[in-house]
Write a protein that holds these residues in place. Sequence first.
Motif: not given
Length: 305
Positions: A250-259
Amino acid sequence: MQINADNLIDETNLLHRTHLLLEQHRAFSNQHGEHFNIFSILRMERKEVETHSRFIYELLNHHGRHGMGTTFLEMFITDVLSLENPQGKYIVKREDSIDEDRRIDFTIESADTLIGIEMKINAADQCNQLHDYYIDLEKRAPHKKIHLYYLTLLGTPPSPGSLNGLTDNKYDLIAFNSHIVDWLTSCTKEAAMKPILREALVQYKLLIEKLTGQRQEFNMELAKQLASNSNDLKAALAIENAIVKSKIMLQERFWTMLKQALENQGKAVTIYGGKSVKVISQNYYQNSKGNKNIGLKYPSVNTPV
């Protein structure tokens, strides 16, 4: 990758039974309306000054609207502070200034005693805070007994920076989860014939129990279930490992979407705290949980060439 069908069935069964237990607990725990807490509804649970300081001061103030005179104050001195209850007039102050920038949460003064209480809910210690408070109390009342208390949710000691050499015999620890809860219980009994006051005390006590993790009947019931069944415990450990992996995902998904969103706005985004979004997400949970030195960065202002 092979999946053991028996283990998967055990984990699925445990999740199902845990869900049923949680639903039963929710229904039982609110049978008297315990979930209706005015402090929680108004989002005032952790407001140190507006909620906790004001409420406690109102109880300690013998002119308070509770109409109980010095009853609550006297119980506080004996039961919370473990001091003899001196006769005579008390002066209770809230947010008592020690200089232009700092205030001690409560002071209680009698003819021969000066008491200072510093309270922490979320706020961090300030540099030299407890040290300076003690020095200030001594200067104010050179011929009185000085008592300084540090009040936290769980009785956590002050930081070395706050003490700045102040020795243990110069202050005492008191805690919401024990001293204040017990005091509120006693106050509630004293207010038995005043239903509105009594229920306000009950509401505040429920809030303190929530903040200090004392209302954990469900956790205890689940812990007993796991401790009594080895298959359930093995299934729970497998679920625990899976939860960590899901948090990483979930955190990886968050950072990817934000980036991606920042790059779509033309930002020159770089990752710090690791080589990739995947690495910083893993590091957060596996190597240094709670590490704040990870994330994304980009120039906030375009510097002219």
